[in-house]
Scaffold this active site. Structure first.
Site, PDB file in Angstrom:
ATOM      1  N   HIS A 140       0.750  -1.228  -0.053  1.00  0.00           N
ATOM      2  CA  HIS A 140       0.142  -0.130  -0.041  1.00  0.00           C
ATOM      3  C   HIS A 140       0.664   1.221   0.111  1.00  0.00           C
ATOM      4  O   HIS A 140       1.292   1.650   0.983  1.00  0.00           O
ATOM      5  CB  HIS A 140      -0.971  -0.013   1.217  1.00  0.00           C
ATOM      6  N   GLU A 152       2.605   0.697   3.266  1.00  0.00           N
ATOM      7  CA  GLU A 152       2.221  -0.264   4.498  1.00  0.00           C
ATOM      8  C   GLU A 152       2.220  -1.764   3.658  1.00  0.00           C
ATOM      9  O   GLU A 152       1.944  -1.652   2.546  1.00  0.00           O
ATOM     10  CB  GLU A 152       0.954  -0.064   4.627  1.00  0.00           C
ATOM     11  N   ASN A 190      -5.568   4.102   6.834  1.00  0.00           N
ATOM     12  CA  ASN A 190      -7.258   4.571   6.275  1.00  0.00           C
ATOM     13  C   ASN A 190      -7.748   4.373   7.592  1.00  0.00           C
ATOM     14  O   ASN A 190      -8.984   4.994   7.653  1.00  0.00           O
ATOM     15  CB  ASN A 190      -7.268   3.982   5.105  1.00  0.00           C
TER      16      ASN A 190
HETATM   17  C1  LIG Z   1      -6.120   6.822   0.442  1.00  0.00           C
HETATM   18  C2  LIG Z   1      -5.006   6.002   0.996  1.00  0.00           C
HETATM   19  O1  LIG Z   1      -5.398   5.020   0.607  1.00  0.00           O
HETATM   20  C3  LIG Z   1      -3.713   6.532   1.548  1.00  0.00           C
HETATM   21  C4  LIG Z   1      -3.112   7.686   1.116  1.00  0.00           C
HETATM   22  O2  LIG Z   1      -2.442   7.950   0.266  1.00  0.00           O
HETATM   23  S1  LIG Z   1      -3.896   8.935   2.133  1.00  0.00           S
HETATM   24  C5  LIG Z   1      -3.068  10.234   1.556  1.00  0.00           C
HETATM   25  C6  LIG Z   1      -1.782  10.574   1.944  1.00  0.00           C
HETATM   26  N1  LIG Z   1      -1.239  11.863   1.581  1.00  0.00           N
HETATM   27  C7  LIG Z   1      -1.308  12.878   2.123  1.00  0.00           C
HETATM   28  O3  LIG Z   1      -1.932  13.052   3.251  1.00  0.00           O
HETATM   29  C8  LIG Z   1      -0.682  14.394   1.505  1.00  0.00           C
HETATM   30  C9  LIG Z   1      -0.955  15.407   2.091  1.00  0.00           C
HETATM   31  N2  LIG Z   1      -0.430  16.467   1.642  1.00  0.00           N
HETATM   32  C10 LIG Z   1       1.104  16.893   1.526  1.00  0.00           C
HETATM   33  O4  LIG Z   1       1.746  16.018   2.196  1.00  0.00           O
HETATM   34  C11 LIG Z   1       1.397  18.169   0.583  1.00  0.00           C
HETATM   35  O5  LIG Z   1       0.237  18.921   0.348  1.00  0.00           O
HETATM   36  C12 LIG Z   1       2.082  17.635  -0.714  1.00  0.00           C
HETATM   37  C13 LIG Z   1       3.250  16.891  -0.365  1.00  0.00           C
HETATM   38  C14 LIG Z   1       0.878  16.723  -1.602  1.00  0.00           C
HETATM   39  C15 LIG Z   1       2.374  18.788  -1.505  1.00  0.00           C
HETATM   40  O6  LIG Z   1       3.186  19.520  -0.806  1.00  0.00           O
HETATM   41  P1  LIG Z   1       3.264  21.239  -1.041  1.00  0.00           P
HETATM   42  O7  LIG Z   1       4.396  21.583   0.092  1.00  0.00           O
HETATM   43  O8  LIG Z   1       1.934  21.652  -0.707  1.00  0.00           O
HETATM   44  O9  LIG Z   1       3.640  21.308  -2.473  1.00  0.00           O
HETATM   45  P2  LIG Z   1       4.937  21.468  -3.187  1.00  0.00           P
HETATM   46  O10 LIG Z   1       5.904  22.283  -2.767  1.00  0.00           O
HETATM   47  O11 LIG Z   1       4.338  22.007  -4.428  1.00  0.00           O
HETATM   48  O12 LIG Z   1       5.194  20.148  -3.459  1.00  0.00           O
HETATM   49  C16 LIG Z   1       6.454  19.521  -2.547  1.00  0.00           C
HETATM   50  C17 LIG Z   1       6.993  18.299  -3.361  1.00  0.00           C
HETATM   51  O13 LIG Z   1       5.996  17.215  -3.611  1.00  0.00           O
HETATM   52  C18 LIG Z   1       6.192  17.145  -5.085  1.00  0.00           C
HETATM   53  N3  LIG Z   1       4.748  16.945  -5.409  1.00  0.00           N
HETATM   54  C19 LIG Z   1       3.671  17.620  -5.122  1.00  0.00           C
HETATM   55  N4  LIG Z   1       2.360  16.824  -5.760  1.00  0.00           N
HETATM   56  C20 LIG Z   1       2.925  16.063  -6.464  1.00  0.00           C
HETATM   57  C21 LIG Z   1       2.327  14.908  -7.353  1.00  0.00           C
HETATM   58  N5  LIG Z   1       1.074  14.932  -7.591  1.00  0.00           N
HETATM   59  N6  LIG Z   1       3.246  14.123  -7.963  1.00  0.00           N
HETATM   60  C22 LIG Z   1       4.505  14.033  -7.695  1.00  0.00           C
HETATM   61  N7  LIG Z   1       5.132  14.923  -6.991  1.00  0.00           N
HETATM   62  C23 LIG Z   1       4.428  15.821  -6.445  1.00  0.00           C
HETATM   63  C24 LIG Z   1       6.572  18.487  -5.608  1.00  0.00           C
HETATM   64  O14 LIG Z   1       7.322  18.328  -6.783  1.00  0.00           O
HETATM   65  C25 LIG Z   1       7.666  18.941  -4.621  1.00  0.00           C
HETATM   66  O15 LIG Z   1       8.776  18.122  -4.802  1.00  0.00           O
HETATM   67  P3  LIG Z   1      10.298  18.530  -4.240  1.00  0.00           P
HETATM   68  O16 LIG Z   1      10.384  18.600  -2.631  1.00  0.00           O
HETATM   69  O17 LIG Z   1      11.230  17.728  -4.636  1.00  0.00           O
HETATM   70  O18 LIG Z   1      10.624  19.954  -4.969  1.00  0.00           O
HETATM   71  N1  LIG Z   2      -5.906   7.865  -4.279  1.00  0.00           N
HETATM   72  C1  LIG Z   2      -5.192   7.600  -3.388  1.00  0.00           C
HETATM   73  O1  LIG Z   2      -4.978   8.587  -2.372  1.00  0.00           O
HETATM   74  C2  LIG Z   2      -4.824   6.292  -3.225  1.00  0.00           C
HETATM   75  C3  LIG Z   2      -5.672   4.993  -3.696  1.00  0.00           C
HETATM   76  N2  LIG Z   2      -4.890   3.871  -3.353  1.00  0.00           N
HETATM   77  C4  LIG Z   2      -5.666   2.721  -3.774  1.00  0.00           C
HETATM   78  O2  LIG Z   2      -4.954   2.580  -5.135  1.00  0.00           O
HETATM   79  C5  LIG Z   2      -5.916   2.040  -6.240  1.00  0.00           C
HETATM   80  C6  LIG Z   2      -6.141   3.066  -7.431  1.00  0.00           C
HETATM   81  O3  LIG Z   2      -6.609   4.031  -6.981  1.00  0.00           O
HETATM   82  P1  LIG Z   2      -6.385   5.731  -7.716  1.00  0.00           P
HETATM   83  O4  LIG Z   2      -5.120   5.421  -8.357  1.00  0.00           O
HETATM   84  O5  LIG Z   2      -6.425   6.596  -6.778  1.00  0.00           O
HETATM   85  O6  LIG Z   2      -7.677   5.310  -8.829  1.00  0.00           O
HETATM   86  P2  LIG Z   2      -7.802   6.164 -10.222  1.00  0.00           P
HETATM   87  O7  LIG Z   2      -9.339   6.375 -10.249  1.00  0.00           O
HETATM   88  O8  LIG Z   2      -6.875   7.381 -10.205  1.00  0.00           O
HETATM   89  O9  LIG Z   2      -7.328   5.163 -11.346  1.00  0.00           O
HETATM   90  C7  LIG Z   2      -7.865   3.677 -10.999  1.00  0.00           C
HETATM   91  C8  LIG Z   2      -7.537   3.152 -12.613  1.00  0.00           C
HETATM   92  O10 LIG Z   2      -7.639   1.761 -12.634  1.00  0.00           O
HETATM   93  C9  LIG Z   2      -8.628   1.708 -13.794  1.00  0.00           C
HETATM   94  N3  LIG Z   2      -8.966   0.390 -14.032  1.00  0.00           N
HETATM   95  C10 LIG Z   2     -10.417   0.118 -13.636  1.00  0.00           C
HETATM   96  N4  LIG Z   2     -10.568  -1.206 -14.001  1.00  0.00           N
HETATM   97  C11 LIG Z   2      -9.429  -1.656 -14.495  1.00  0.00           C
HETATM   98  C12 LIG Z   2      -9.163  -2.948 -14.967  1.00  0.00           C
HETATM   99  N5  LIG Z   2      -9.998  -4.063 -14.912  1.00  0.00           N
HETATM  100  N6  LIG Z   2      -7.703  -3.095 -15.401  1.00  0.00           N
HETATM  101  C13 LIG Z   2      -6.906  -2.225 -15.569  1.00  0.00           C
HETATM  102  N7  LIG Z   2      -7.164  -1.046 -14.819  1.00  0.00           N
HETATM  103  C14 LIG Z   2      -8.405  -0.715 -14.688  1.00  0.00           C
HETATM  104  C15 LIG Z   2      -9.273   2.786 -14.103  1.00  0.00           C
HETATM  105  O11 LIG Z   2      -9.660   2.859 -15.546  1.00  0.00           O
HETATM  106  P3  LIG Z   2     -10.941   3.840 -15.827  1.00  0.00           P
HETATM  107  O12 LIG Z   2     -10.941   5.138 -15.198  1.00  0.00           O
HETATM  108  O13 LIG Z   2     -11.254   3.713 -17.230  1.00  0.00           O
HETATM  109  O14 LIG Z   2     -12.280   3.046 -14.818  1.00  0.00           O
HETATM  110  C16 LIG Z   2      -8.270   4.054 -13.855  1.00  0.00           C
HETATM  111  O15 LIG Z   2      -7.591   4.331 -14.925  1.00  0.00           O
HETATM  112  C17 LIG Z   2      -7.068   1.810  -5.391  1.00  0.00           C
HETATM  113  O16 LIG Z   2      -7.521   0.560  -4.821  1.00  0.00           O
HETATM  114  C18 LIG Z   2      -7.284   2.836  -4.256  1.00  0.00           C
HETATM  115  O17 LIG Z   2      -7.818   2.392  -3.241  1.00  0.00           O
HETATM  116  C19 LIG Z   2      -3.970   3.727  -2.468  1.00  0.00           C
HETATM  117  C20 LIG Z   2      -3.402   4.722  -1.669  1.00  0.00           C
HETATM  118  C21 LIG Z   2      -3.834   6.117  -1.964  1.00  0.00           C
END
Ligand SMILES: CC(=O)CC(=O)SCCNC(=O)CCNC(=O)[C@H](O)C(C)(C)COP(=O)(O)OP(=O)(O)OC[C@H]1O[C@@H](n2cnc3c(N)ncnc32)[C@H](O)[C@@H]1OP(=O)(O)O
Ligand SMILES: NC(=O)C1=CN([C@@H]2O[C@H](COP(=O)(O)OP(=O)(O)OC[C@H]3O[C@@H](n4cnc5c(N)ncnc54)[C@H](OP(=O)(O)O)[C@@H]3O)[C@@H](O)[C@H]2O)C=CC1
Length: 291
Positions: A140, A152, A190
Protein backbone atom coordinates in the site's frame (compact mmCIF):
# COMPACT_ATOMS: atom_id res chain seq x y z
CA UNK A 1 14.18 -13.41 -4.73
CA UNK A 2 15.56 -10.39 -6.59
CA UNK A 3 12.81 -8.48 -8.36
CA UNK A 4 13.69 -6.99 -11.75
CA UNK A 5 10.48 -6.71 -13.73
CA UNK A 6 7.28 -5.17 -12.41
CA UNK A 7 3.78 -5.11 -13.89
CA UNK A 8 1.52 -2.25 -12.74
CA UNK A 9 -2.21 -2.65 -13.41
CA UNK A 10 -4.28 0.54 -13.30
CA UNK A 11 -2.68 3.71 -14.63
CA UNK A 12 -4.60 6.21 -12.48
CA UNK A 13 -3.01 8.53 -9.95
CA UNK A 14 -1.49 5.67 -7.92
CA UNK A 15 -0.41 3.56 -10.90
CA UNK A 16 1.49 6.45 -12.48
CA UNK A 17 3.26 7.28 -9.21
CA UNK A 18 4.17 3.62 -8.60
CA UNK A 19 5.54 3.22 -12.15
CA UNK A 20 7.53 6.45 -11.64
CA UNK A 21 9.30 5.39 -8.44
CA UNK A 22 10.00 1.82 -9.60
CA UNK A 23 11.49 2.99 -12.92
CA UNK A 24 13.62 5.58 -11.12
CA UNK A 25 14.95 2.83 -8.84
CA UNK A 26 16.04 0.70 -11.80
CA UNK A 27 13.12 -1.71 -12.22
CA UNK A 28 11.64 -2.42 -15.67
CA UNK A 29 7.96 -1.53 -15.54
CA UNK A 30 5.07 -2.59 -17.77
CA UNK A 31 2.09 -0.26 -17.24
CA UNK A 32 -1.42 -1.55 -18.00
CA UNK A 33 -4.95 -0.14 -17.84
CA UNK A 34 -8.28 -1.00 -19.46
CA UNK A 35 -8.09 2.37 -21.16
CA UNK A 36 -5.18 3.23 -23.47
CA UNK A 37 -5.97 6.92 -22.86
CA UNK A 38 -5.29 6.37 -19.15
CA UNK A 39 -1.89 4.80 -19.94
CA UNK A 40 -1.00 7.69 -22.31
CA UNK A 41 -2.05 10.23 -19.67
CA UNK A 42 -0.01 8.41 -17.02
CA UNK A 43 3.13 8.38 -19.19
CA UNK A 44 2.70 12.13 -19.80
CA UNK A 45 2.30 12.78 -16.05
CA UNK A 46 5.37 10.70 -15.22
CA UNK A 47 7.38 12.70 -17.76
CA UNK A 48 6.20 15.98 -16.21
CA UNK A 49 6.93 14.82 -12.66
CA UNK A 50 10.40 13.54 -13.61
CA UNK A 51 11.10 16.82 -15.44
CA UNK A 52 10.12 18.73 -12.30
CA UNK A 53 12.53 16.59 -10.28
CA UNK A 54 15.29 17.37 -12.80
CA UNK A 55 14.37 21.08 -12.63
CA UNK A 56 14.69 21.05 -8.83
CA UNK A 57 18.03 19.24 -8.97
CA UNK A 58 16.66 16.09 -7.27
CA UNK A 59 17.66 13.79 -10.15
CA UNK A 60 19.89 14.14 -13.22
CA UNK A 61 18.71 14.30 -16.82
CA UNK A 62 20.36 10.86 -17.34
CA UNK A 63 18.35 9.37 -14.44
CA UNK A 64 15.19 10.84 -15.93
CA UNK A 65 15.89 9.47 -19.42
CA UNK A 66 16.84 6.03 -18.06
CA UNK A 67 13.65 5.91 -15.96
CA UNK A 68 11.45 6.81 -18.95
CA UNK A 69 13.20 4.13 -21.05
CA UNK A 70 12.33 1.53 -18.38
CA UNK A 71 8.56 2.15 -18.60
CA UNK A 72 6.63 0.31 -21.32
CA UNK A 73 2.90 0.73 -21.91
CA UNK A 74 1.30 -2.73 -22.09
CA UNK A 75 -2.35 -3.03 -23.08
CA UNK A 76 -2.26 -6.86 -23.05
CA UNK A 77 -2.80 -7.96 -19.44
CA UNK A 78 -1.56 -11.49 -20.26
CA UNK A 79 1.88 -10.10 -21.17
CA UNK A 80 2.33 -8.92 -17.57
CA UNK A 81 2.12 -12.51 -16.33
CA UNK A 82 5.86 -13.15 -16.64
CA UNK A 83 6.79 -10.18 -14.38
CA UNK A 84 8.60 -10.92 -11.12
CA UNK A 85 6.16 -8.68 -9.27
CA UNK A 86 2.65 -7.49 -10.13
CA UNK A 87 1.13 -4.48 -8.39
CA UNK A 88 -2.60 -4.13 -8.92
CA UNK A 89 -3.60 -0.46 -8.57
CA UNK A 90 -7.00 -0.41 -10.28
CA UNK A 91 -10.22 1.10 -8.91
CA UNK A 92 -11.05 0.38 -5.24
CA UNK A 93 -13.67 -2.26 -5.97
CA UNK A 94 -13.34 -5.90 -4.92
CA UNK A 95 -15.05 -7.31 -8.04
CA UNK A 96 -12.76 -5.32 -10.33
CA UNK A 97 -9.70 -6.58 -8.46
CA UNK A 98 -10.91 -10.21 -8.40
CA UNK A 99 -11.57 -10.09 -12.14
CA UNK A 100 -8.07 -8.74 -12.83
CA UNK A 101 -6.45 -11.52 -10.78
CA UNK A 102 -8.69 -14.14 -12.46
CA UNK A 103 -7.72 -12.86 -15.95
CA UNK A 104 -4.04 -12.94 -15.02
CA UNK A 105 -4.14 -16.46 -13.53
CA UNK A 106 -3.50 -18.56 -16.68
CA UNK A 107 -0.55 -16.37 -17.70
CA UNK A 108 1.39 -16.14 -14.45
CA UNK A 109 4.94 -17.44 -14.05
CA UNK A 110 5.36 -19.78 -11.10
CA UNK A 111 7.55 -17.33 -9.15
CA UNK A 112 5.45 -14.16 -9.71
CA UNK A 113 4.45 -12.30 -6.56
CA UNK A 114 0.98 -10.76 -6.69
CA UNK A 115 0.21 -7.62 -4.71
CA UNK A 116 -2.64 -5.17 -4.39
CA UNK A 117 -2.34 -1.47 -3.60
CA UNK A 118 -5.84 -1.61 -2.13
CA UNK A 119 -6.60 1.04 0.51
CA UNK A 120 -8.93 -1.13 2.53
CA UNK A 121 -10.02 -4.50 1.08
CA UNK A 122 -9.15 -7.78 2.84
CA UNK A 123 -5.86 -9.15 1.54
CA UNK A 124 -6.76 -12.63 2.79
CA UNK A 125 -10.00 -12.57 0.79
CA UNK A 126 -8.35 -11.26 -2.41
CA UNK A 127 -5.52 -13.83 -2.02
CA UNK A 128 -7.91 -16.73 -1.43
CA UNK A 129 -9.33 -16.27 -4.94
CA UNK A 130 -5.89 -16.72 -6.54
CA UNK A 131 -3.73 -19.82 -7.02
CA UNK A 132 -0.96 -18.39 -4.78
CA UNK A 133 -2.17 -16.97 -1.46
CA UNK A 134 1.33 -17.58 -0.02
CA UNK A 135 2.83 -15.24 -2.64
CA UNK A 136 0.16 -12.54 -2.30
CA UNK A 137 0.42 -9.36 -0.21
CA UNK A 138 -1.01 -5.93 0.40
CA UNK A 139 1.50 -3.37 -0.91
CA UNK A 140 0.00 0.00 0.00
CA UNK A 141 1.66 3.14 -1.34
CA UNK A 142 0.60 6.64 -0.30
CA UNK A 143 -0.42 9.50 -2.57
CA UNK A 144 1.56 11.26 -4.11
CA UNK A 145 3.81 8.22 -4.43
CA UNK A 146 7.00 10.05 -5.49
CA UNK A 147 6.78 12.20 -2.35
CA UNK A 148 5.32 10.06 0.43
CA UNK A 149 7.81 7.95 2.40
CA UNK A 150 5.52 5.23 3.71
CA UNK A 151 4.55 1.86 2.25
CA UNK A 152 2.21 -0.32 4.32
CA UNK A 153 2.99 -4.04 4.06
CA UNK A 154 -0.03 -6.22 4.78
CA UNK A 155 0.28 -9.99 5.06
CA UNK A 156 -2.76 -12.14 4.34
CA UNK A 157 -3.29 -15.15 6.59
CA UNK A 158 -1.32 -17.37 4.16
CA UNK A 159 1.45 -14.98 3.04
CA UNK A 160 4.85 -16.65 3.43
CA UNK A 161 7.93 -15.10 5.01
CA UNK A 162 9.94 -15.10 1.74
CA UNK A 163 7.29 -12.93 0.06
CA UNK A 164 7.25 -10.49 2.97
CA UNK A 165 11.06 -10.27 2.98
CA UNK A 166 11.19 -9.73 -0.81
CA UNK A 167 8.74 -6.83 -0.60
CA UNK A 168 10.47 -5.31 2.42
CA UNK A 169 13.71 -5.35 0.36
CA UNK A 170 11.93 -3.66 -2.55
CA UNK A 171 10.71 -0.89 -0.22
CA UNK A 172 14.34 -0.38 0.89
CA UNK A 173 15.56 -0.17 -2.69
CA UNK A 174 12.85 2.44 -3.43
CA UNK A 175 14.29 4.48 -0.55
CA UNK A 176 10.97 4.34 1.28
CA UNK A 177 10.00 3.20 4.77
CA UNK A 178 7.82 0.15 5.42
CA UNK A 179 5.26 -0.26 8.20
CA UNK A 180 3.60 -3.64 8.77
CA UNK A 181 -0.13 -3.73 9.31
CA UNK A 182 -2.40 -6.63 10.17
CA UNK A 183 -5.09 -7.54 7.67
CA UNK A 184 -8.13 -5.76 9.12
CA UNK A 185 -10.37 -3.32 7.22
CA UNK A 186 -8.40 -0.31 5.90
CA UNK A 187 -5.22 -1.43 7.76
CA UNK A 188 -3.52 1.41 9.72
CA UNK A 189 -3.36 4.66 7.73
CA UNK A 190 -6.92 4.61 6.42
CA UNK A 191 -8.39 3.16 9.63
CA UNK A 192 -7.33 6.43 11.26
CA UNK A 193 -7.29 8.95 8.38
CA UNK A 194 -10.58 8.11 6.66
CA UNK A 195 -12.88 8.44 9.71
CA UNK A 196 -11.28 11.89 10.23
CA UNK A 197 -12.07 12.86 6.62
CA UNK A 198 -15.61 11.43 7.00
CA UNK A 199 -16.05 13.45 10.21
CA UNK A 200 -14.92 16.60 8.37
CA UNK A 201 -17.65 15.91 5.79
CA UNK A 202 -20.22 15.48 8.62
CA UNK A 203 -18.99 18.79 10.04
CA UNK A 204 -19.78 20.38 6.66
CA UNK A 205 -23.09 18.46 6.32
CA UNK A 206 -24.29 19.65 9.72
CA UNK A 207 -23.34 23.25 8.95
CA UNK A 208 -20.72 23.54 11.68
CA UNK A 209 -18.31 25.07 9.17
CA UNK A 210 -17.90 25.84 5.48
CA UNK A 211 -15.45 24.01 3.23
CA UNK A 212 -13.03 26.88 3.64
CA UNK A 213 -13.33 27.15 7.43
CA UNK A 214 -12.98 23.38 7.97
CA UNK A 215 -9.84 23.16 5.81
CA UNK A 216 -8.33 26.32 7.26
CA UNK A 217 -9.00 25.05 10.80
CA UNK A 218 -7.11 21.79 10.29
CA UNK A 219 -4.29 23.40 8.29
CA UNK A 220 -3.61 26.24 10.68
CA UNK A 221 -4.98 24.67 13.87
CA UNK A 222 -3.45 21.21 13.59
CA UNK A 223 -0.63 21.81 11.10
CA UNK A 224 -1.98 19.41 8.49
CA UNK A 225 -0.38 20.03 5.06
CA UNK A 226 -3.84 19.87 3.44
CA UNK A 227 -7.27 20.40 4.96
CA UNK A 228 -9.37 17.20 5.19
CA UNK A 229 -11.76 18.21 2.37
CA UNK A 230 -8.89 19.24 0.11
CA UNK A 231 -7.26 15.89 0.94
CA UNK A 232 -10.50 14.00 0.21
CA UNK A 233 -10.62 15.66 -3.23
CA UNK A 234 -6.96 14.75 -3.73
CA UNK A 235 -7.51 11.07 -2.83
CA UNK A 236 -10.77 10.84 -4.84
CA UNK A 237 -14.22 10.88 -3.24
CA UNK A 238 -15.12 7.51 -4.81
CA UNK A 239 -12.09 5.98 -3.11
CA UNK A 240 -12.96 7.67 0.22
CA UNK A 241 -16.51 6.29 0.04
CA UNK A 242 -15.30 2.80 -0.91
CA UNK A 243 -12.95 2.79 2.10
CA UNK A 244 -15.70 3.97 4.49
CA UNK A 245 -17.98 1.22 3.17
CA UNK A 246 -15.30 -1.42 3.81
CA UNK A 247 -14.82 -0.07 7.36
CA UNK A 248 -18.60 0.05 7.97
CA UNK A 249 -19.26 -3.44 6.57
CA UNK A 250 -16.12 -5.04 7.96
CA UNK A 251 -16.26 -3.66 11.50
CA UNK A 252 -20.08 -3.41 11.77
CA UNK A 253 -19.91 -0.22 13.82
CA UNK A 254 -22.10 2.83 13.07
CA UNK A 255 -19.17 5.14 13.83
CA UNK A 256 -17.94 4.29 10.31
CA UNK A 257 -21.24 5.25 8.57
CA UNK A 258 -20.29 7.16 5.40
CA UNK A 259 -21.64 10.73 5.52
CA UNK A 260 -24.69 11.09 3.21
CA UNK A 261 -23.07 14.19 1.72
CA UNK A 262 -20.07 12.10 0.63
CA UNK A 263 -22.49 9.65 -1.00
CA UNK A 264 -24.23 12.54 -2.78
CA UNK A 265 -20.98 13.94 -4.21
CA UNK A 266 -20.02 10.49 -5.53
CA UNK A 267 -23.50 10.00 -7.01
CA UNK A 268 -23.11 13.35 -8.80
CA UNK A 269 -19.80 12.18 -10.28
CA UNK A 270 -18.04 14.97 -8.37
CA UNK A 271 -15.09 12.82 -7.38
CA UNK A 272 -12.57 15.55 -6.57
CA UNK A 273 -9.51 16.58 -8.54
CA UNK A 274 -9.71 13.72 -11.01
CA UNK A 275 -13.10 14.94 -12.31
CA UNK A 276 -12.28 18.65 -11.74
CA UNK A 277 -15.01 18.99 -9.11
CA UNK A 278 -15.53 17.80 -5.55
CA UNK A 279 -15.55 19.89 -2.38
CA UNK A 280 -13.74 22.40 -4.60
CA UNK A 281 -14.27 23.30 -8.24
CA UNK A 282 -10.89 23.08 -10.00
CA UNK A 283 -11.98 24.32 -13.43
CA UNK A 284 -10.82 27.91 -12.92
CA UNK A 285 -7.50 29.52 -12.02
CA UNK A 286 -7.88 28.77 -8.31
CA UNK A 287 -9.98 26.10 -6.55
CA UNK A 288 -13.39 27.46 -5.47
CA UNK A 289 -15.37 25.74 -2.66
CA UNK A 290 -18.57 24.10 -3.89
CA UNK A 291 -20.37 24.69 -0.54
C1 LIG B 1 -6.08 6.89 0.49
C2 LIG B 1 -4.97 5.98 0.81
O1 LIG B 1 -5.13 4.77 0.63
C3 LIG B 1 -3.71 6.39 1.45
C4 LIG B 1 -3.21 7.76 1.16
O2 LIG B 1 -2.44 7.97 0.28
S1 LIG B 1 -3.83 8.96 2.12
C5 LIG B 1 -3.11 10.43 1.49
C6 LIG B 1 -1.74 10.62 2.02
N1 LIG B 1 -1.22 11.87 1.51
C7 LIG B 1 -1.29 13.01 2.18
O3 LIG B 1 -1.78 13.05 3.29
C8 LIG B 1 -0.75 14.20 1.45
C9 LIG B 1 -0.94 15.46 2.23
N2 LIG B 1 -0.36 16.59 1.49
C10 LIG B 1 0.96 16.83 1.47
O4 LIG B 1 1.76 16.14 2.11
C11 LIG B 1 1.43 18.01 0.66
O5 LIG B 1 0.35 18.86 0.46
C12 LIG B 1 2.04 17.60 -0.73
C13 LIG B 1 3.29 16.79 -0.52
C14 LIG B 1 1.05 16.79 -1.59
C15 LIG B 1 2.33 18.85 -1.53
O6 LIG B 1 3.20 19.63 -0.75
P1 LIG B 1 3.32 21.22 -0.93
O7 LIG B 1 4.42 21.66 -0.08
O8 LIG B 1 1.99 21.83 -0.80
O9 LIG B 1 3.59 21.40 -2.45
P2 LIG B 1 4.90 21.49 -3.27
O10 LIG B 1 5.96 22.32 -2.61
O11 LIG B 1 4.39 21.92 -4.60
O12 LIG B 1 5.37 19.98 -3.33
C16 LIG B 1 6.29 19.37 -2.45
C17 LIG B 1 7.01 18.31 -3.23
O13 LIG B 1 6.06 17.33 -3.68
C18 LIG B 1 6.12 17.19 -5.10
N3 LIG B 1 4.75 16.89 -5.54
C19 LIG B 1 3.63 17.53 -5.18
N4 LIG B 1 2.55 16.94 -5.73
C20 LIG B 1 3.02 15.89 -6.46
C21 LIG B 1 2.40 14.90 -7.25
N5 LIG B 1 1.06 14.83 -7.39
N6 LIG B 1 3.17 13.97 -7.85
C22 LIG B 1 4.51 14.01 -7.71
N7 LIG B 1 5.15 14.92 -6.95
C23 LIG B 1 4.41 15.86 -6.35
C24 LIG B 1 6.65 18.50 -5.58
O14 LIG B 1 7.30 18.37 -6.82
C25 LIG B 1 7.65 18.85 -4.49
O15 LIG B 1 8.84 18.10 -4.71
P3 LIG B 1 10.29 18.60 -4.19
O16 LIG B 1 10.21 18.65 -2.69
O17 LIG B 1 11.18 17.50 -4.69
O18 LIG B 1 10.57 19.89 -4.81
N1 LIG C 1 -6.13 7.82 -4.36
C1 LIG C 1 -5.34 7.59 -3.32
O1 LIG C 1 -4.97 8.53 -2.59
C2 LIG C 1 -4.90 6.21 -3.01
C3 LIG C 1 -5.47 5.12 -3.63
N2 LIG C 1 -5.03 3.86 -3.32
C4 LIG C 1 -5.62 2.70 -3.97
O2 LIG C 1 -5.01 2.54 -5.24
C5 LIG C 1 -5.95 2.00 -6.17
C6 LIG C 1 -6.07 2.95 -7.34
O3 LIG C 1 -6.52 4.21 -6.86
P1 LIG C 1 -6.35 5.54 -7.75
O4 LIG C 1 -5.12 5.44 -8.57
O5 LIG C 1 -6.57 6.66 -6.85
O6 LIG C 1 -7.63 5.39 -8.70
P2 LIG C 1 -7.90 6.08 -10.11
O7 LIG C 1 -9.38 6.16 -10.24
O8 LIG C 1 -7.07 7.30 -10.26
O9 LIG C 1 -7.30 5.01 -11.13
C7 LIG C 1 -7.78 3.71 -11.26
C8 LIG C 1 -7.44 3.26 -12.67
O10 LIG C 1 -7.72 1.86 -12.76
C9 LIG C 1 -8.35 1.67 -14.00
N3 LIG C 1 -9.06 0.42 -14.04
C10 LIG C 1 -10.33 0.14 -13.68
N4 LIG C 1 -10.61 -1.15 -13.93
C11 LIG C 1 -9.48 -1.71 -14.46
C12 LIG C 1 -9.15 -3.00 -14.95
N5 LIG C 1 -10.04 -3.99 -14.93
N6 LIG C 1 -7.91 -3.20 -15.44
C13 LIG C 1 -7.00 -2.20 -15.46
N7 LIG C 1 -7.27 -0.96 -15.03
C14 LIG C 1 -8.49 -0.72 -14.53
C15 LIG C 1 -9.27 2.88 -14.13
O11 LIG C 1 -9.72 3.03 -15.44
P3 LIG C 1 -11.15 3.78 -15.68
O12 LIG C 1 -10.97 5.17 -15.13
O13 LIG C 1 -11.29 3.72 -17.16
O14 LIG C 1 -12.17 2.98 -14.91
C16 LIG C 1 -8.29 3.98 -13.72
O15 LIG C 1 -7.46 4.39 -14.81
C17 LIG C 1 -7.24 1.78 -5.37
O16 LIG C 1 -7.27 0.47 -4.89
C18 LIG C 1 -7.11 2.79 -4.24
O17 LIG C 1 -7.85 2.46 -3.12
C19 LIG C 1 -4.01 3.64 -2.44
C20 LIG C 1 -3.38 4.69 -1.84
C21 LIG C 1 -3.81 6.06 -2.04
Amino acid sequence: MAIQTVGVIGAGQMGNGIAHVFALSGYNVALNDISSDAVDRAIGLIENNLDRQVGRGKISQEDRDAAMARIAPQMDLAALGQSDLIIEAATENEDVKNKIFASLAPHLAEHTILTSNTSSISITRLASRTDRPERFMGFHFMNPVPVMQLVELIRGIATDEATYKTLADVVDRLGKQAASAEDFPAFIVNRILMPMINEAIYTLYEGVGSVQSIDTSLKLGANHPMGPLELADFIGLDTCLAIMNVLHDGLADTKYRPCPLLVKYVEAGWLGRKTDRGFYDYRGEVPVPTR
